[in-house]
Write an enzyme that holds these catalytic residues in place. Structure first.
Site, PDB file in Angstrom:
ATOM      1  N   SER A 178       0.904  -1.170   0.145  1.00  0.00           N
ATOM      2  CA  SER A 178       0.089   0.038  -0.048  1.00  0.00           C
ATOM      3  C   SER A 178       0.935   1.247   0.146  1.00  0.00           C
ATOM      4  O   SER A 178       1.583   1.429  -0.828  1.00  0.00           O
ATOM      5  CB  SER A 178      -1.220   0.084   1.084  1.00  0.00           C
ATOM      6  OG  SER A 178      -1.939   1.054   1.119  1.00  0.00           O
ATOM      7  N   ASP A 231      -9.999  -4.296  -5.597  1.00  0.00           N
ATOM      8  CA  ASP A 231      -9.144  -3.205  -4.650  1.00  0.00           C
ATOM      9  C   ASP A 231     -10.209  -2.161  -4.585  1.00  0.00           C
ATOM     10  O   ASP A 231     -10.390  -1.429  -5.595  1.00  0.00           O
ATOM     11  CB  ASP A 231      -8.038  -3.122  -5.026  1.00  0.00           C
ATOM     12  CG  ASP A 231      -7.124  -2.134  -3.922  1.00  0.00           C
ATOM     13  OD1 ASP A 231      -7.765  -1.381  -3.242  1.00  0.00           O
ATOM     14  OD2 ASP A 231      -6.036  -2.088  -4.103  1.00  0.00           O
ATOM     15  N   HIS A 273      -7.909  -4.747  -1.231  1.00  0.00           N
ATOM     16  CA  HIS A 273      -6.601  -4.201  -0.684  1.00  0.00           C
ATOM     17  C   HIS A 273      -5.803  -4.923  -0.018  1.00  0.00           C
ATOM     18  O   HIS A 273      -4.610  -4.725   0.157  1.00  0.00           O
ATOM     19  CB  HIS A 273      -6.978  -2.782  -0.195  1.00  0.00           C
ATOM     20  CG  HIS A 273      -5.952  -1.843  -0.340  1.00  0.00           C
ATOM     21  ND1 HIS A 273      -5.385  -1.319  -1.343  1.00  0.00           N
ATOM     22  CD2 HIS A 273      -5.213  -1.341   0.745  1.00  0.00           C
ATOM     23  CE1 HIS A 273      -4.355  -0.607  -1.292  1.00  0.00           C
ATOM     24  NE2 HIS A 273      -4.203  -0.460   0.119  1.00  0.00           N
TER      25      HIS A 273
END
Length: 213
Positions: free
Chosen positions: A109, A159, A190
């Site tokens: 991320s 996501d 995610h």
């Protein structure tokens, strides 16, 4: 444990004999230097681990660079923090005596985004990168020379935080610099999944030298 002050709170775990690579672990928003240690151990058993904590706080949560809104990044801060991270790797390699030319960046991320910025702007320390749920952090005027770099992008088809075009654009940018890019899609959101780990393990094992073929 945290070793010495190199500008980042961090952990360093020495590698085992016979494994000369060092895994640079870059956590997501709200994480810290401990979060990805198990992932690094799973991906490259025996490798040294270098895990810094992001220096930017967003509502008390550590990040590697500022954002102005969800998905809207502060580009000047990205450039500053990327330069600081690159310098940190250089200094850490001198202190901990690891080969700075055999660094594998693994980011999740926000950590994947700063790793992508490192590749686009200051790629010298990184020879391989596993970027999990990465977005395009910025589009530089010219992409750095990446012909010696392998990159694995692990993206989620469901996501909610990034459109598929983000991963595709990042793959195109990195390839424009000459990187050997693999874009893999997981049927996931995610979050990090066991499938991500399995794909990354196979990809890393395919080049045990730690260098591009």
């Amino acid at each position: 444990m945290t070793e010495v002050d190199l500008g980042f709170v961090h952990r360093f775990v020495p590698g085992q004999p016979g494994e000369s690579r060092t895994v640079l672990l870059l956590h997501g928003t709200g994480g810290d230097e401990n979060d990805l240690i198990p992932l690094g151990q799973a991906l490259l058993p025996g490798a040294a681990l270098l895990s810094p904590r992001g220096r930017v706080l967003e509502q008390g949560m550590p990040r590697f660079f500022r954002r102005l809104a969800e998905g809207v990044f502060d580009e000047p801060d990205i450039r500053r923090q990327t330069a600081g991270l690159a310098d940190f790797i250089d200094h850490a390699s001198a202190v901990y005596q690891f080969d700075r030319e055999r660094v594998v960046a693994v980011g999740f991320s926000n950590g994947a985004n700063i790793a992508a910025a490192l590749l686009l702007l200051r790629p010298q320390p990184v020879q391989q990168a596993v970027l999990i749920r990465a977005m395009v952090p910025l589009v530089p005027e010219s992409v750095a020379e990446l012909h010696a770099v392998r990159v694995l992008l692990l993206s989620g088809r469901a996501d909610p935080l990034m459109a598929p075009a983000q991963a595709e654009q990042l793959a195109t940018l990195l390839a424009a610099g000459g990187a050997d890019v693999t874009l893999h899609w997981e049927n996931a959101g995610h979050q990090l999944t066991p499938g991500d780990v399995a794909v990354a393990q196979v990809w890393l094992a395919a080049d045990g030298s730690g260098r591009s073929a």
